[in-house]
Write a protein that holds these residues in place. Structure first.
Motif, short mmCIF file in Angstrom:
data_model
loop_
_atom_site.label_atom_id
_atom_site.label_comp_id
_atom_site.label_asym_id
_atom_site.label_seq_id
_atom_site.Cartn_x
_atom_site.Cartn_y
_atom_site.Cartn_z
N ASP A 29 -45.39 22.61 -25.91
CA ASP A 29 -44.96 21.37 -26.54
C ASP A 29 -45.48 20.16 -25.76
OD1 ASP A 29 -43.68 19.38 -27.96
OD2 ASP A 29 -41.71 19.80 -27.10
N ARG A 30 -46.73 19.81 -25.99
CA ARG A 30 -47.35 18.70 -25.26
C ARG A 30 -46.73 17.36 -25.62
NH1 ARG A 30 -52.83 19.24 -27.13
NH2 ARG A 30 -53.11 17.19 -26.26
N SER A 31 -46.42 17.15 -26.89
CA SER A 31 -45.85 15.86 -27.31
C SER A 31 -44.45 15.66 -26.74
CB SER A 31 -45.82 15.76 -28.83
OG SER A 31 -47.13 15.81 -29.34
N GLY A 32 -43.62 16.69 -26.84
CA GLY A 32 -42.28 16.61 -26.25
C GLY A 32 -42.36 16.38 -24.75
N GLN A 33 -43.33 17.03 -24.10
CA GLN A 33 -43.47 16.87 -22.65
C GLN A 33 -43.92 15.47 -22.28
OE1 GLN A 33 -42.40 19.36 -20.52
NE2 GLN A 33 -42.50 17.63 -19.09
N VAL A 34 -44.78 14.87 -23.10
CA VAL A 34 -45.18 13.47 -22.87
C VAL A 34 -43.94 12.59 -22.85
CG1 VAL A 34 -46.24 11.47 -24.01
CG2 VAL A 34 -47.55 13.58 -23.73
N LEU A 35 -43.06 12.78 -23.82
CA LEU A 35 -41.84 11.96 -23.88
C LEU A 35 -40.93 12.22 -22.69
CD1 LEU A 35 -41.17 12.30 -27.69
CD2 LEU A 35 -41.92 10.24 -26.47
N VAL A 36 -40.75 13.49 -22.32
CA VAL A 36 -39.91 13.83 -21.17
C VAL A 36 -40.48 13.18 -19.90
CG1 VAL A 36 -39.15 15.71 -19.66
CG2 VAL A 36 -39.01 15.96 -22.15
N ASP A 37 -41.78 13.33 -19.70
CA ASP A 37 -42.40 12.75 -18.50
C ASP A 37 -42.23 11.24 -18.44
OD1 ASP A 37 -43.24 15.31 -17.80
OD2 ASP A 37 -45.31 15.00 -18.46
N ARG A 38 -42.44 10.57 -19.57
CA ARG A 38 -42.35 9.12 -19.59
C ARG A 38 -40.91 8.63 -19.41
NH1 ARG A 38 -47.48 9.25 -20.86
NH2 ARG A 38 -48.68 7.34 -21.15
N LEU A 39 -39.97 9.27 -20.07
CA LEU A 39 -38.59 8.79 -19.95
C LEU A 39 -38.07 9.02 -18.54
CD1 LEU A 39 -35.99 11.06 -20.13
CD2 LEU A 39 -37.03 11.40 -22.34
N GLU A 40 -38.42 10.16 -17.94
CA GLU A 40 -37.96 10.41 -16.57
C GLU A 40 -38.65 9.49 -15.57
OE1 GLU A 40 -38.46 14.69 -16.18
OE2 GLU A 40 -36.39 15.03 -16.88
N THR A 41 -39.93 9.24 -15.75
CA THR A 41 -40.65 8.31 -14.87
C THR A 41 -40.05 6.91 -14.94
OG1 THR A 41 -42.70 9.58 -15.02
CG2 THR A 41 -42.91 7.26 -14.40
N ALA A 42 -39.59 6.53 -16.13
CA ALA A 42 -38.98 5.21 -16.31
C ALA A 42 -37.59 5.12 -15.67
CB ALA A 42 -38.88 4.88 -17.80
N GLY A 43 -36.99 6.27 -15.34
CA GLY A 43 -35.66 6.26 -14.72
C GLY A 43 -34.54 6.67 -15.66
N HIS A 44 -34.89 7.09 -16.87
CA HIS A 44 -33.88 7.54 -17.83
C HIS A 44 -33.53 9.01 -17.59
CE1 HIS A 44 -34.17 3.77 -19.92
NE2 HIS A 44 -35.47 3.92 -20.11
N VAL A 45 -32.56 9.51 -18.32
CA VAL A 45 -32.06 10.87 -18.14
C VAL A 45 -32.39 11.70 -19.38
CG1 VAL A 45 -29.97 12.26 -17.83
CG2 VAL A 45 -30.18 10.03 -16.69
N LEU A 46 -32.97 12.87 -19.18
CA LEU A 46 -33.17 13.80 -20.28
C LEU A 46 -31.84 14.48 -20.55
CD1 LEU A 46 -35.04 15.24 -22.31
CD2 LEU A 46 -35.46 16.96 -20.52
N ALA A 47 -31.23 14.17 -21.68
CA ALA A 47 -29.89 14.68 -22.01
C ALA A 47 -29.95 16.02 -22.72
CB ALA A 47 -29.16 13.66 -22.89
N ALA A 48 -31.02 16.27 -23.46
CA ALA A 48 -31.18 17.53 -24.19
C ALA A 48 -32.62 17.63 -24.67
CB ALA A 48 -30.22 17.61 -25.38
N ARG A 49 -33.05 18.85 -24.92
CA ARG A 49 -34.40 19.07 -25.47
C ARG A 49 -34.38 20.35 -26.29
NH1 ARG A 49 -40.18 19.74 -22.25
NH2 ARG A 49 -41.47 19.77 -24.13
N GLU A 50 -34.90 20.26 -27.50
CA GLU A 50 -34.95 21.42 -28.40
C GLU A 50 -36.22 21.38 -29.22
OE1 GLU A 50 -32.72 23.91 -28.73
OE2 GLU A 50 -31.29 23.05 -27.31
#
Length: 180
Positions: A29-50
């Protein structure tokens, strides 16, 4: 003009990432991973992923469930926003929205036009609000996810962004449901 007010404290947002695909697995899941990487780099929290199949009722049910979860502030889905018969993510989002953020799709199209020209017409990116939670549907390509995050969401999900942002109005998103 748009800017970050460094005198304000950053407020992390809890974000769920939903990939809509009949074929992908989490490790692909490259697109989902792009979002996870960007949100975490920004300082946000990954609350769930499916990852969920392109089934309108299943997508809508996942969006409803997450939008009612007090540990999730924002839901970003990727995939299923195109024009083919299996592309039902936008319809599922609209089944859940209480209010649509009409300009989200417009601004996404403007950003996409700079990268892919008139091919941007094939995207139906959308955003809305349900149960005090923001929901955004992005196309399934990593480039589109980068464009949406970098061009819109990184700023609007940053409390320090001026003149305004999505975070500062969180407390008022569900004010119509409160007793007076």
């Amino acid at each position: 003009m748009s800017r970050i007010d460094e005198s304000l404290e950053f407020i992390p947002v809890r974000i769920a990432v939903l990939t809509v695909s009949d074929t992908r697995k989490i490790e692909e899941d490259r697109s989902g991973q792009v979002l996870v990487d960007r949100l975490e780099t920004a300082g946000h929290v990954l609350a769930a992923r499916e990852i969920i199949r392109d089934e309108r009722d299943q997508i809508a049910e996942q969006l409803r469930s997450w939008s009612k979860d007090p540990e999730i502030d924002v839901i970003i889905s990727t995939g299923g926003t195109g024009l083919t018969g299996r592309d039902v993510t936008v319809e599922a989002h609209r089944d859940v929205y209480e209010k649509e953020i009409d300009a989200f799709g417009t601004i996404f199209t403007i950003i996409s036009m700079e990268k892919i020209g008139t091919s941007a017409i094939q995207s139906r990116a959308t955003g809305g609000v349900a149960n005090g939670t923001y929901l955004f549907a992005l196309p399934g390509s990593p480039g589109a996810c980068k464009d949406a995050w970098d061009g819109i969401l990184a700023k609007q999900l940053d409390f320090r962004h001026r003149p305004c942002n999505f975070v500062e109005i969180f407390p008022r998103l569900d004010e119509h449901k409160r007793r007076k």
